[in-house]
Scaffold this motif. Structure first.
Motif, PDB file in Angstrom:
ATOM      1  N   GLY A 174      52.406  69.157  35.093  1.00 24.10           N
ATOM      2  CA  GLY A 174      51.242  69.964  34.750  1.00 24.10           C
ATOM      3  C   GLY A 174      50.198  69.124  34.052  1.00 24.10           C
ATOM      4  N   HIS A 175      49.553  69.715  33.068  1.00 24.87           N
ATOM      5  CA  HIS A 175      48.551  68.981  32.294  1.00 24.87           C
ATOM      6  C   HIS A 175      49.061  68.722  30.888  1.00 24.87           C
ATOM      7  N   TYR A 176      50.378  68.803  30.714  1.00 22.62           N
ATOM      8  CA  TYR A 176      50.887  68.721  29.346  1.00 22.62           C
ATOM      9  C   TYR A 176      51.932  67.657  29.103  1.00 22.62           C
ATOM     10  N   GLY A 177      52.350  66.927  30.138  1.00 22.42           N
ATOM     11  CA  GLY A 177      53.386  65.946  29.853  1.00 22.42           C
ATOM     12  C   GLY A 177      53.786  65.120  31.060  1.00 22.42           C
ATOM     13  N   ILE A 178      54.858  64.349  30.876  1.00 22.34           N
ATOM     14  CA  ILE A 178      55.405  63.494  31.925  1.00 22.34           C
ATOM     15  C   ILE A 178      56.919  63.617  31.940  1.00 22.34           C
ATOM     16  N   ARG A 179      57.488  63.329  33.107  1.00 20.50           N
ATOM     17  CA  ARG A 179      58.938  63.297  33.236  1.00 20.50           C
ATOM     18  C   ARG A 179      59.312  61.921  33.754  1.00 20.50           C
ATOM     19  N   PRO A 180      59.815  61.063  32.848  1.00 19.08           N
ATOM     20  CA  PRO A 180      60.205  59.724  33.300  1.00 19.08           C
ATOM     21  C   PRO A 180      61.566  59.739  33.984  1.00 19.08           C
ATOM     22  N   GLY A 181      61.693  58.892  34.996  1.00 16.35           N
ATOM     23  CA  GLY A 181      62.996  58.643  35.579  1.00 16.35           C
ATOM     24  C   GLY A 181      63.494  57.335  34.995  1.00 16.35           C
ATOM     25  N   PHE A 182      64.669  57.367  34.367  1.00 16.01           N
ATOM     26  CA  PHE A 182      65.203  56.163  33.734  1.00 16.01           C
ATOM     27  C   PHE A 182      66.172  55.453  34.671  1.00 16.01           C
ATOM     28  N   SER A 183      66.329  54.163  34.452  1.00 15.77           N
ATOM     29  CA  SER A 183      67.163  53.349  35.337  1.00 15.77           C
ATOM     30  C   SER A 183      68.644  53.728  35.265  1.00 15.77           C
ATOM     31  N   ASP A 184      69.053  54.489  34.250  1.00 15.50           N
ATOM     32  CA  ASP A 184      70.461  54.905  34.184  1.00 15.50           C
ATOM     33  C   ASP A 184      70.665  56.251  34.883  1.00 15.50           C
ATOM     34  N   GLY A 185      69.612  56.720  35.572  1.00 10.75           N
ATOM     35  CA  GLY A 185      69.759  57.957  36.331  1.00 10.75           C
ATOM     36  C   GLY A 185      69.279  59.200  35.604  1.00 10.75           C
ATOM     37  N   SER A 199      65.385  61.764  24.371  1.00  6.37           N
ATOM     38  CA  SER A 199      64.903  62.557  25.502  1.00  6.37           C
ATOM     39  C   SER A 199      65.026  64.046  25.190  1.00  6.37           C
ATOM     40  N   PRO A 200      63.937  64.815  25.390  1.00  4.06           N
ATOM     41  CA  PRO A 200      63.979  66.246  25.066  1.00  4.06           C
ATOM     42  C   PRO A 200      64.647  67.049  26.179  1.00  4.06           C
ATOM     43  N   SER A 201      65.809  66.608  26.624  1.00  3.75           N
ATOM     44  CA  SER A 201      66.512  67.282  27.714  1.00  3.75           C
ATOM     45  C   SER A 201      67.763  67.951  27.168  1.00  3.75           C
ATOM     46  N   ALA A 202      68.260  68.937  27.899  1.00  2.00           N
ATOM     47  CA  ALA A 202      69.500  69.610  27.482  1.00  2.00           C
ATOM     48  C   ALA A 202      70.653  68.619  27.445  1.00  2.00           C
ATOM     49  N   GLU A 203      70.615  67.638  28.354  1.00  3.95           N
ATOM     50  CA  GLU A 203      71.698  66.654  28.422  1.00  3.95           C
ATOM     51  C   GLU A 203      71.817  65.868  27.117  1.00  3.95           C
ATOM     52  N   VAL A 204      70.671  65.604  26.476  1.00  6.91           N
ATOM     53  CA  VAL A 204      70.671  64.828  25.234  1.00  6.91           C
ATOM     54  C   VAL A 204      70.644  65.748  24.018  1.00  6.91           C
ATOM     55  N   MET A 205      69.737  66.720  24.022  1.00  7.17           N
ATOM     56  CA  MET A 205      69.537  67.587  22.864  1.00  7.17           C
ATOM     57  C   MET A 205      70.553  68.726  22.778  1.00  7.17           C
ATOM     58  N   GLY A 206      71.224  69.038  23.896  1.00 10.88           N
ATOM     59  CA  GLY A 206      72.153  70.155  23.898  1.00 10.88           C
ATOM     60  C   GLY A 206      71.399  71.465  23.938  1.00 10.88           C
ATOM     61  N   HIS A 207      72.110  72.538  23.702  1.00  8.59           N
ATOM     62  CA  HIS A 207      71.495  73.859  23.789  1.00  8.59           C
ATOM     63  C   HIS A 207      71.340  74.497  22.422  1.00  8.59           C
ATOM     64  N   GLY A 208      71.448  73.692  21.392  1.00  7.06           N
ATOM     65  CA  GLY A 208      71.290  74.221  20.042  1.00  7.06           C
ATOM     66  C   GLY A 208      71.679  73.158  19.036  1.00  7.06           C
ATOM     67  N   PRO A 209      71.449  73.426  17.757  1.00 13.02           N
ATOM     68  CA  PRO A 209      71.779  72.449  16.715  1.00 13.02           C
ATOM     69  C   PRO A 209      73.247  72.048  16.778  1.00 13.02           C
ATOM     70  N   GLY A 210      73.490  70.766  16.612  1.00 14.21           N
ATOM     71  CA  GLY A 210      74.867  70.273  16.624  1.00 14.21           C
ATOM     72  C   GLY A 210      75.386  70.018  18.030  1.00 14.21           C
ATOM     73  N   SER A 269      56.309  66.141  26.397  1.00 10.65           N
ATOM     74  CA  SER A 269      54.956  66.686  26.240  1.00 10.65           C
ATOM     75  C   SER A 269      54.090  65.652  25.536  1.00 10.65           C
ATOM     76  N   TRP A 270      52.775  65.788  25.664  1.00 15.77           N
ATOM     77  CA  TRP A 270      51.865  64.866  24.966  1.00 15.77           C
ATOM     78  C   TRP A 270      52.160  64.888  23.477  1.00 15.77           C
ATOM     79  N   ASP A 271      52.394  66.096  22.969  1.00 16.61           N
ATOM     80  CA  ASP A 271      52.667  66.262  21.548  1.00 16.61           C
ATOM     81  C   ASP A 271      53.918  65.477  21.127  1.00 16.61           C
ATOM     82  N   TYR A 272      54.981  65.574  21.953  1.00 13.66           N
ATOM     83  CA  TYR A 272      56.232  64.894  21.630  1.00 13.66           C
ATOM     84  C   TYR A 272      56.058  63.373  21.707  1.00 13.66           C
ATOM     85  N   LEU A 273      55.318  62.898  22.714  1.00 12.78           N
ATOM     86  CA  LEU A 273      55.058  61.462  22.819  1.00 12.78           C
ATOM     87  C   LEU A 273      54.261  60.969  21.618  1.00 12.78           C
ATOM     88  N   TYR A 274      53.331  61.797  21.169  1.00 13.38           N
ATOM     89  CA  TYR A 274      52.524  61.438  19.997  1.00 13.38           C
ATOM     90  C   TYR A 274      53.431  61.321  18.768  1.00 13.38           C
TER      91      TYR A 274
END
Length: 141
Positions: free
Chosen positions: A75-86, A44-55, A93-98
């Protein structure tokens, strides 16, 4: 938008398959992918998973059975899924999904390598979140 150019393929069809736990997505360049929810959740490209920087990444485990409970267009560029774990803060983004779809084997290999390096099992439960809302990392052994 980051990563979006006029040549970026855009989806023509998105289907959430609850039983098989995959997001089926067809793009206007003819590509069609079936992206496992688990892969989406783990990367997931979120701060919770990716953090705020490398490492700063938080390795996600125990997500094999995760479901998608909602899919919100952004918008016209992506989706935000809600997962069952909250978890619901990742904007795909479309690019990231691709990328996830076309390089799925690579992402899985990366995930397996990270699990091995951390000595974790894919199905290990996530450590409970520390309260306080800080972005510090807490390790409990």
């Amino acid at each position: 938008m980051a990563g979006l150019t006029p040549s970026t393929p855009t989806p023509t069809e998105i289907t959430v398959h609850q039983q098989s736990r995959v997001l089926e997505i067809a793009f206007n360049d003819g590509a069609r992918f079936r992206i496992p929810f688990e892969l989406m959740r783990v990367f997931s490209p979120s701060a919770e998973v990716m953090g705020h920087g490398p490492g700063q990444e938080t390795l996600q485990t125990g997500k094999r059975e995760v479901g998608i409970t909602e899919l919100e267009p952004v918008g016209h560029y992506g989706i935000r899924p809600g997962f069952s774990d909250g978890h619901a803060s990742g904007i795909f983004s479309w690019d990231y999904l691709y990328q996830l779809g076309s390089r799925e084997a690579e992402f899985w290999a990366d995930y397996q390598a990270k699990l091995a390096a951390a000595g974790l099992d894919r199905d290990a439960p996530m450590a409970p979140k520390a309260s306080g809302g800080s972005c510090g990392s807490h390790t409990h052994h």
